[in-house]
Design a protein around this motif. Structure first.
Motif, PDB file in Angstrom:
ATOM      1  N   ALA A  38     122.814  54.274   9.296  1.00 47.43           N
ATOM      2  CA  ALA A  38     122.088  55.488   9.696  1.00 47.43           C
ATOM      3  C   ALA A  38     123.092  56.402  10.384  1.00 47.43           C
ATOM      4  O   ALA A  38     124.315  56.244  10.198  1.00 47.43           O
ATOM      5  CB  ALA A  38     120.901  55.141  10.588  1.00 47.43           C
ATOM      6  N   SER A  39     122.593  57.345  11.158  1.00 50.18           N
ATOM      7  CA  SER A  39     123.517  58.279  11.799  1.00 50.18           C
ATOM      8  C   SER A  39     124.153  57.625  13.024  1.00 50.18           C
ATOM      9  O   SER A  39     123.707  56.567  13.494  1.00 50.18           O
ATOM     10  CB  SER A  39     122.780  59.550  12.209  1.00 50.18           C
ATOM     11  OG  SER A  39     122.064  59.306  13.397  1.00 50.18           O
ATOM     12  N   GLU A  40     125.134  58.334  13.548  1.00 47.50           N
ATOM     13  CA  GLU A  40     125.835  57.904  14.763  1.00 47.50           C
ATOM     14  C   GLU A  40     124.831  57.668  15.908  1.00 47.50           C
ATOM     15  O   GLU A  40     125.011  56.760  16.719  1.00 47.50           O
ATOM     16  CB  GLU A  40     126.788  59.046  15.133  1.00 47.50           C
ATOM     17  CG  GLU A  40     127.865  58.703  16.071  1.00 47.50           C
ATOM     18  CD  GLU A  40     128.697  59.952  16.390  1.00 47.50           C
ATOM     19  OE1 GLU A  40     128.375  61.064  15.912  1.00 47.50           O
ATOM     20  OE2 GLU A  40     129.672  59.776  17.134  1.00 47.50           O
ATOM     21  N   ARG A  41     123.737  58.484  15.901  1.00 42.41           N
ATOM     22  CA  ARG A  41     122.726  58.378  16.966  1.00 42.41           C
ATOM     23  C   ARG A  41     122.124  56.987  17.061  1.00 42.41           C
ATOM     24  O   ARG A  41     121.762  56.524  18.130  1.00 42.41           O
ATOM     25  CB  ARG A  41     121.554  59.356  16.693  1.00 42.41           C
ATOM     26  CG  ARG A  41     121.881  60.810  16.755  1.00 42.41           C
ATOM     27  CD  ARG A  41     120.633  61.645  16.437  1.00 42.41           C
ATOM     28  NE  ARG A  41     120.190  61.541  15.039  1.00 42.41           N
ATOM     29  CZ  ARG A  41     120.689  62.257  14.039  1.00 42.41           C
ATOM     30  NH1 ARG A  41     121.624  63.149  14.274  1.00 42.41           N
ATOM     31  NH2 ARG A  41     120.247  62.106  12.807  1.00 42.41           N
ATOM     32  N   SER A  42     121.978  56.328  15.891  1.00 43.51           N
ATOM     33  CA  SER A  42     121.305  55.022  15.870  1.00 43.51           C
ATOM     34  C   SER A  42     122.272  53.850  15.883  1.00 43.51           C
ATOM     35  O   SER A  42     121.833  52.696  15.929  1.00 43.51           O
ATOM     36  CB  SER A  42     120.456  54.886  14.603  1.00 43.51           C
ATOM     37  OG  SER A  42     119.676  56.002  14.416  1.00 43.51           O
ATOM     38  N   ALA A  43     123.573  54.125  15.774  1.00 47.85           N
ATOM     39  CA  ALA A  43     124.546  53.027  15.679  1.00 47.85           C
ATOM     40  C   ALA A  43     124.377  52.093  16.879  1.00 47.85           C
ATOM     41  O   ALA A  43     124.231  52.547  18.013  1.00 47.85           O
ATOM     42  CB  ALA A  43     125.962  53.594  15.625  1.00 47.85           C
ATOM     43  N   GLY A  44     124.331  50.783  16.579  1.00 47.99           N
ATOM     44  CA  GLY A  44     124.192  49.793  17.651  1.00 47.99           C
ATOM     45  C   GLY A  44     122.750  49.387  17.896  1.00 47.99           C
ATOM     46  O   GLY A  44     122.493  48.326  18.456  1.00 47.99           O
ATOM     47  N   SER A  45     121.780  50.219  17.464  1.00 51.78           N
ATOM     48  CA  SER A  45     120.377  49.792  17.604  1.00 51.78           C
ATOM     49  C   SER A  45     120.079  48.735  16.548  1.00 51.78           C
ATOM     50  O   SER A  45     120.916  48.472  15.667  1.00 51.78           O
ATOM     51  CB  SER A  45     119.431  50.987  17.474  1.00 51.78           C
ATOM     52  OG  SER A  45     119.519  51.512  16.167  1.00 51.78           O
ATOM     53  N   ARG A  46     118.906  48.110  16.603  1.00 49.80           N
ATOM     54  CA  ARG A  46     118.590  47.046  15.643  1.00 49.80           C
ATOM     55  C   ARG A  46     117.334  47.405  14.859  1.00 49.80           C
ATOM     56  O   ARG A  46     116.419  48.048  15.365  1.00 49.80           O
ATOM     57  CB  ARG A  46     118.424  45.698  16.358  1.00 49.80           C
ATOM     58  CG  ARG A  46     119.716  45.269  17.076  1.00 49.80           C
ATOM     59  CD  ARG A  46     119.698  43.808  17.493  1.00 49.80           C
ATOM     60  NE  ARG A  46     119.939  42.876  16.398  1.00 49.80           N
ATOM     61  CZ  ARG A  46     121.145  42.520  15.935  1.00 49.80           C
ATOM     62  NH1 ARG A  46     122.240  43.047  16.456  1.00 49.80           N
ATOM     63  NH2 ARG A  46     121.261  41.657  14.949  1.00 49.80           N
ATOM     64  N   VAL A  47     117.338  46.999  13.585  1.00 49.36           N
ATOM     65  CA  VAL A  47     116.165  47.206  12.731  1.00 49.36           C
ATOM     66  C   VAL A  47     115.726  45.847  12.190  1.00 49.36           C
ATOM     67  O   VAL A  47     116.537  44.924  12.075  1.00 49.36           O
ATOM     68  CB  VAL A  47     116.475  48.169  11.551  1.00 49.36           C
ATOM     69  CG1 VAL A  47     116.582  49.609  12.030  1.00 49.36           C
ATOM     70  CG2 VAL A  47     117.730  47.754  10.792  1.00 49.36           C
ATOM     71  N   ASP A  48     114.437  45.764  11.856  1.00 47.85           N
ATOM     72  CA  ASP A  48     113.886  44.498  11.342  1.00 47.85           C
ATOM     73  C   ASP A  48     114.341  44.252   9.915  1.00 47.85           C
ATOM     74  O   ASP A  48     114.402  45.172   9.097  1.00 47.85           O
ATOM     75  CB  ASP A  48     112.348  44.539  11.347  1.00 47.85           C
ATOM     76  CG  ASP A  48     111.805  44.449  12.757  1.00 47.85           C
ATOM     77  OD1 ASP A  48     112.544  43.982  13.652  1.00 47.85           O
ATOM     78  OD2 ASP A  48     110.651  44.866  12.965  1.00 47.85           O
ATOM     79  N   PHE A  49     114.644  42.960   9.631  1.00 47.10           N
ATOM     80  CA  PHE A  49     114.878  42.542   8.247  1.00 47.10           C
ATOM     81  C   PHE A  49     114.205  41.184   8.094  1.00 47.10           C
ATOM     82  O   PHE A  49     114.752  40.171   8.514  1.00 47.10           O
ATOM     83  CB  PHE A  49     116.379  42.462   7.937  1.00 47.10           C
ATOM     84  CG  PHE A  49     116.648  41.981   6.541  1.00 47.10           C
ATOM     85  CD1 PHE A  49     116.257  42.741   5.441  1.00 47.10           C
ATOM     86  CD2 PHE A  49     117.252  40.755   6.313  1.00 47.10           C
ATOM     87  CE1 PHE A  49     116.468  42.289   4.149  1.00 47.10           C
ATOM     88  CE2 PHE A  49     117.479  40.289   5.016  1.00 47.10           C
ATOM     89  CZ  PHE A  49     117.075  41.068   3.933  1.00 47.10           C
ATOM     90  N   GLY A  50     112.991  41.172   7.547  1.00 49.74           N
ATOM     91  CA  GLY A  50     112.203  39.946   7.520  1.00 49.74           C
ATOM     92  C   GLY A  50     111.993  39.453   8.945  1.00 49.74           C
ATOM     93  O   GLY A  50     111.618  40.232   9.829  1.00 49.74           O
ATOM     94  N   ASN A  51     112.281  38.164   9.190  1.00 52.69           N
ATOM     95  CA  ASN A  51     112.120  37.627  10.544  1.00 52.69           C
ATOM     96  C   ASN A  51     113.352  37.864  11.401  1.00 52.69           C
ATOM     97  O   ASN A  51     113.411  37.429  12.546  1.00 52.69           O
ATOM     98  CB  ASN A  51     111.858  36.111  10.479  1.00 52.69           C
ATOM     99  CG  ASN A  51     110.540  35.827   9.798  1.00 52.69           C
ATOM    100  OD1 ASN A  51     109.601  36.626   9.931  1.00 52.69           O
ATOM    101  ND2 ASN A  51     110.476  34.736   9.043  1.00 52.69           N
ATOM    102  N   ASP A  52     114.323  38.534  10.823  1.00 49.21           N
ATOM    103  CA  ASP A  52     115.607  38.741  11.475  1.00 49.21           C
ATOM    104  C   ASP A  52     115.737  40.202  11.905  1.00 49.21           C
ATOM    105  O   ASP A  52     114.861  41.010  11.606  1.00 49.21           O
ATOM    106  CB  ASP A  52     116.693  38.438  10.423  1.00 49.21           C
ATOM    107  CG  ASP A  52     117.902  37.777  11.034  1.00 49.21           C
ATOM    108  OD1 ASP A  52     118.079  37.898  12.252  1.00 49.21           O
ATOM    109  OD2 ASP A  52     118.679  37.169  10.255  1.00 49.21           O
ATOM    110  N   THR A  53     116.832  40.538  12.581  1.00 49.96           N
ATOM    111  CA  THR A  53     117.138  41.953  12.811  1.00 49.96           C
ATOM    112  C   THR A  53     118.581  42.193  12.394  1.00 49.96           C
ATOM    113  O   THR A  53     119.396  41.264  12.340  1.00 49.96           O
ATOM    114  CB  THR A  53     116.966  42.371  14.296  1.00 49.96           C
ATOM    115  OG1 THR A  53     117.881  41.619  15.089  1.00 49.96           O
ATOM    116  CG2 THR A  53     115.538  42.174  14.778  1.00 49.96           C
ATOM    117  N   LEU A  54     118.876  43.455  12.080  1.00 52.13           N
ATOM    118  CA  LEU A  54     120.231  43.844  11.685  1.00 52.13           C
ATOM    119  C   LEU A  54     120.715  44.922  12.640  1.00 52.13           C
ATOM    120  O   LEU A  54     119.932  45.789  13.048  1.00 52.13           O
ATOM    121  CB  LEU A  54     120.227  44.436  10.267  1.00 52.13           C
ATOM    122  CG  LEU A  54     119.651  43.587   9.129  1.00 52.13           C
ATOM    123  CD1 LEU A  54     119.562  44.429   7.853  1.00 52.13           C
ATOM    124  CD2 LEU A  54     120.545  42.364   8.894  1.00 52.13           C
ATOM    125  N   ALA A  55     122.024  44.894  12.958  1.00 54.50           N
ATOM    126  CA  ALA A  55     122.597  45.958  13.783  1.00 54.50           C
ATOM    127  C   ALA A  55     122.833  47.169  12.887  1.00 54.50           C
ATOM    128  O   ALA A  55     123.358  47.038  11.778  1.00 54.50           O
ATOM    129  CB  ALA A  55     123.915  45.491  14.391  1.00 54.50           C
TER     130      ALA A  55
END
Ligand code: A2P
Length: 339
Positions: A38-55
């Motif tokens: 995503a953009s620089e603004r969101s870098a380092g945040s986490r998003v859901d991927f199934g039961n996991d999260t991704l940086a």
């Protein structure tokens, strides 16, 4: 390519991107790695991927080398800038924006309708159609094959999620504000969208139609491979969170009865018929489409004003079949060679 793939989702924090991630997980796409960009603004945040999260990583600083599939949904400008870079690095880009849809050397593909168009991807880019076109052609393909559609009159009732996360937030905020007798303060839409309808989606072209409406004209012809089909659309934004609806009036070359159309649609891939006037059964965005994969069709009837006219009501989740699901289905077709 190996039989496990590195997959990048560009726009992973957006309304479509987050659904791309959940559908990749849900359908167990054969991924060796999934990368959220995503953009620089969101870098380092986490998003859901199934039961996991991704940086989340910053797209601008990401090296696309080694990516097999890149699913883009970060707007046309980002696609125009980055899709060619990902393709040059060897990825197949599946682009949800309108940036490349009408380019003759970019296939515009609906998984159930024209998967054969995936046989040639000369620029490494496949375009995912506009959400309203997508659900309409899934339902119209079997009717076109059987009776030859010559003309389509369509009015759309498009949910706010098609305008992204900020639009979803605006509908929620305005609905609550108005119930408290507070000012709705429009910002994402030009006027209040809660408890209202807006008969403009995207900018106006010179002929009085909006660009969103013209997408229904030109994308329908390209996907169905028939430039003779006449399309007259009106696109309207409605205060619904998820799920687009369409009142579609067709004229066909050969007469097709409502019963014949219902039978064809009942066996069409990706379509569920919900059409029982006696029981008051018809699909709606909330009760049928939202969160589900199929394109729902109801109100199938012969047009009393035209001897070869047919009317339909078509409803689907614009974020799933209208965007994220079809992008993942395209990746699946390419991954399995099933095209
Ligand atoms: P971000 O959340 O970092 O702004 P939506 O259509 O739901 O608003 O989502 C738009 C998506 O496109 C978001 O994931 C957003 O990321 C992403 N995006 C917007 N601008 C950029 C950019 N300059 N580079 C990469 N991603 C972007």
């Amino acid at each position: 390519m190996s039989n496990r793939f590195r997959v990048a989702v560009v726009g992973a924090t957006g309304a479509v991107g987050e659904t791309m991630l959940s559908i990749l997980a849900e359908r167990r796409f054969p991924a060796s790695e999934v990368i959220a960009l995503a953009s620089e603004r969101s870098a380092g945040s986490r998003v859901d991927f199934g039961n996991d999260t991704l940086a989340v990583q910053d797209l601008a600083g990401f090296d696309p080398a080694g990516v097999d599939f890149a699913l883009f949904s970060a707007g046309g400008d980002i696609s125009r800038e980055y899709a060619p870079k990902f393709a040059a690095a060897g990825a197949i880009v599946i682009d949800n924006s309108s940036a490349f849809r009408m380019e003759p050397d970019v296939p515009l593909v609906v998984a159930e309708v024209n998967p054969e168009a995936l046989a040639r991807i000369p620029r490494g880019i496949v375009a995912n159609p506009n959400c309203s076109t997508m659900q309409m052609v899934v339902a119209l393909k079997p009717i076109h094959d059987a009776a030859g559609i010559t003309r389509i009159n369509v009015a759309t009732y498009q949910s706010v999620s098609g305008a992204g996360r900020s639009a979803l937030e605006e509908l929620g905020r305005q609905s609550a504000a108005l119930l408290r007798f507070e000012d709705p303060n429009p910002s994402r839409f030009p006027v209040q969208i809660a408890y209202n309808l807006i008969p403009q989606i995207d900018a106006f072209a010179d002929n009085g139609y909006t660009k969103e409406e013209l997408k229904l004209v030109f994308e329908t012809r390209k996907i169905l491979g028939d430039d003779s089909i006449q399309v007259n659309p009106t696109a309207v934004r409605v205060p619904v969170f998820y799920g687009h609806s369409e009142a579609v009036h067709l004229e066909t070359r050969d007469k097709i009865t409502a019963a014949e159309a219902r039978a064809l649609l009942a066996k069409a891939p990706g379509v569920v018929v919900v059409d029982d006037p006696a029981k008051g059964e018809w699909p709606t965005p909330v009760t049928h489409a939202s969160g589900n994969d199929p394109v729902y069709v109801g109100r199938i009837r012969e047009d009393i004003s035209h001897p070869r006219g047919l009317s339909l009501w078509i409803v689907a989740d614009n974020i799933r079949k209208g965007a994220a699901l079809n992008a993942v289905q395209i990746a699946e077709l390419l991954a399995t060679g099933g095209r």
